[in-house]
Enzyme design. Sequence first.
Site, mmCIF file in Angstrom:
data_model
loop_
_atom_site.group_PDB
_atom_site.id
_atom_site.type_symbol
_atom_site.label_atom_id
_atom_site.label_comp_id
_atom_site.label_asym_id
_atom_site.label_seq_id
_atom_site.Cartn_x
_atom_site.Cartn_y
_atom_site.Cartn_z
ATOM 1 N N HIS A 96 0.877 -1.247 -0.054
ATOM 2 C CA HIS A 96 0.116 -0.086 0.002
ATOM 3 C C HIS A 96 0.859 1.245 -0.195
ATOM 4 C CE1 HIS A 96 0.920 -0.532 4.190
ATOM 5 N NE2 HIS A 96 0.627 0.494 4.472
ATOM 6 N N ASP A 98 0.540 5.093 1.908
ATOM 7 C CA ASP A 98 -0.040 5.524 2.843
ATOM 8 C C ASP A 98 -1.375 6.568 2.446
ATOM 9 O OD1 ASP A 98 1.158 4.114 5.030
ATOM 10 O OD2 ASP A 98 2.493 5.638 5.278
ATOM 11 N N HIS A 256 4.584 0.007 0.252
ATOM 12 C CA HIS A 256 5.147 -0.611 1.111
ATOM 13 C C HIS A 256 4.728 -1.745 1.851
ATOM 14 C CE1 HIS A 256 3.654 2.765 3.409
ATOM 15 N NE2 HIS A 256 3.556 2.024 4.424
ATOM 16 N N ARG A 271 5.839 6.593 13.721
ATOM 17 C CA ARG A 271 5.541 7.445 12.392
ATOM 18 C C ARG A 271 5.095 8.516 12.345
ATOM 19 N NH1 ARG A 271 1.138 4.824 8.263
ATOM 20 N NH2 ARG A 271 0.055 6.788 8.985
#
Length: 310
Positions: A96, A98, A256, A271
């Site tokens: 995917h 983000d 990723h 993150r």
Amino acid sequence: MANSPVIVKLGANIGARIDGVRLGGDLPASTVEAINDALLEHKVIFFRDQQHLDDESQLDFARTLGTPTIAHPTVTSRGADVLPIDSRYDKANSWHTDVTFVDRIPKASLLRAIALPEYGGTTSWASTEAAYDQLPAPLAALAENLWASHTNDYDYVKDVAEDGDQRDADTVRQYREEFVSEHFETEHPVVRVHPETGRRVLLLGHFVKRFVGLGTVESTTLLQLFQARVTRLENTIRWNWSPGDLAIWDNRATQHYAVSDYDDQYRRLSRVTLAGDVPVDVHGTPSRVVAGDASHYSEVVAPARLVAVP
């Protein structure tokens, strides 16, 4: 540690390690520019031995590269600015990009290792620029005329074992309920023009529900075809995390996948996400919002300059 970046290329199509930099919010402008240029060229960059960072200093460093978003458009219970990537809730073990379900797709993400399993727990990235560049002319023409509907309302927990621990199942269910607590849907071009490099990239991944104007069977077939191009091993890099590692990826030119190969061990990373712009297709047409207002999530931040990348 000095602040003179030494860039070590890790793969032909994606990936570099940057040595010689102690990350923080006080880096010289020349170092920040070198880091951003390396990000554009290599798509994902890695820094070792950054044990001095905590969530706040990670956020300070992120601000040198752009404008941070809030942690997530819908998952707000676990932090305002920094999102814990916590294996108790979500393993993100599918390819995917983000937050593509909103119109303002993030520029980049910075991910820092906090707690790691004794084995496994690697992350892979794929270059969607290389995938586009390798398309035969007929497939490129097709992709440039396709649009896809991206949404956050999908089977995010399909891989949770039905006979797993009930407490874990309850935790995952609560996370999913929060993840879909507000419905977002956006139509994006399958080929977008990168706002800093001008290069064409594929915009797909697991938030895609269908291609605009096509049925379920056709959409599924085409998505598998293009995703196979993205995730060719030659277009990917896999990172084995160590304590003190920090990765930054260009979210506009990558997908990723967090590899779920560490059994029931605990894994946690932090993150920080940087605000981006609204994609445009090869004709300059911007993405279209179908449902949801992401203005609370981030600003729309257009890059100040166009950078030529080899």
